[in-house]
Scaffold this active site. Structure first.
Site, PDB file in Angstrom:
ATOM      1  N   LEU A   1       0.834  -1.195   0.000  1.00  0.00           N
ATOM      2  CA  LEU A   1       0.000   0.000   0.000  1.00  0.00           C
ATOM      3  C   LEU A   1       0.869   1.245   0.000  1.00  0.00           C
ATOM      4  O   LEU A   1       2.041   1.209   0.401  1.00  0.00           O
ATOM      5  CB  LEU A   1      -0.894   0.004   1.248  1.00  0.00           C
ATOM      6  CG  LEU A   1      -1.903  -1.130   1.375  1.00  0.00           C
ATOM      7  CD1 LEU A   1      -2.610  -1.052   2.727  1.00  0.00           C
ATOM      8  CD2 LEU A   1      -2.907  -1.101   0.245  1.00  0.00           C
ATOM      9  N   SER A   2       0.287   2.331  -0.420  1.00  0.00           N
ATOM     10  CA  SER A   2       0.974   3.612  -0.318  1.00  0.00           C
ATOM     11  C   SER A   2       1.289   3.872   1.157  1.00  0.00           C
ATOM     12  O   SER A   2       0.438   3.663   2.024  1.00  0.00           O
ATOM     13  CB  SER A   2       0.053   4.713  -0.868  1.00  0.00           C
ATOM     14  OG  SER A   2       0.684   5.962  -0.798  1.00  0.00           O
ATOM     15  N   GLY A   5       6.249   1.860   3.004  1.00  0.00           N
ATOM     16  CA  GLY A   5       7.699   1.991   3.140  1.00  0.00           C
ATOM     17  C   GLY A   5       8.490   1.467   1.958  1.00  0.00           C
ATOM     18  O   GLY A   5       9.704   1.271   2.067  1.00  0.00           O
ATOM     19  N   SER A  74       1.783  -3.080  -6.550  1.00  0.00           N
ATOM     20  CA  SER A  74       1.355  -4.075  -7.536  1.00  0.00           C
ATOM     21  C   SER A  74       0.158  -4.807  -6.934  1.00  0.00           C
ATOM     22  O   SER A  74       0.312  -5.840  -6.284  1.00  0.00           O
ATOM     23  CB  SER A  74       2.513  -5.030  -7.841  1.00  0.00           C
ATOM     24  OG  SER A  74       2.130  -5.947  -8.828  1.00  0.00           O
TER      25      SER A  74
END
Length: 167
Positions: A1-2, A5, A74
């Site tokens: 996820l955004s 890290g 992804s």
């Protein structure tokens, strides 16, 4: 996820590999989106095409004997598996950054999650667009629990133990 890290970890891993004398190149999602994939949006089809393109670019680097770090969101299993099948065994090492959504949101310096929750951004991974968790990644990192250095060391240990680094 955004916010999990990916870029932070990838930059530090790249630095450590360079220090160890390995040829390495980092392909970062934000940079590729601005260049190679600037014509794409964020629909499921466009996300798949973005991942297909970066998979092809990564293969070119690997074929040139350059260790390649790909730091991308992804979200779809089928896209990750397509790339895995397109390279030699052991050349695709999936690293899953397992970080709770609320931690990712708390790290959001760009305000993307807030915009997604306010429906200003459509098809945002983890909010309005799915993220399919990998079933059997080679490496799982808990970036909400481990430091960046601990995570990098886990990746390096795996790569060295599996003799996966190109020289």
């Amino acid at each position: 996820l955004s916010g999990a890290g990916k870029s932070t970890l990838a930059i530090r891993l790249e630095k450590r590999l360079i220090e160890k004398g390995y040829p390495v190149h980092l392909l970062d999602g934000d940079l590729i989106r601005k260049g190679l994939s600037s014509d794409l949006g964020y629909s499921s089809e466009d996300r798949s095409e973005n991942i297909r393109r970066i998979g092809e670019v990564a293969k070119l680097f690997v074929d040139a004997s350059i260790n390649t770090i790909v730091a991308f969101i992804s979200p779809f299993k089928k896209d990750r598996e397509r790339i895995r099948k397109s390279v030699n065994s052991g050349q695709f090492i999936e690293v899953f950054l397992d970080c709770p959504l609320e931690i990712c949101e708390s790290r959001d310096t760009k305000g993307l999650y807030k915009k997604a929750r306010n429906r200003e951004i459509k098809e945002f991974t983890g909010i309005s667009s799915p993220y399919e968790i990998p079933l059997s990644p080679e490496i799982i990192l808990h970036t909400d629990q481990d430091t960046v250095e601990q995570s990098v060391q886990k990746v390096l240990t795996y790569l060295e133990e599996k003799n996966s680094l190109l020289k």
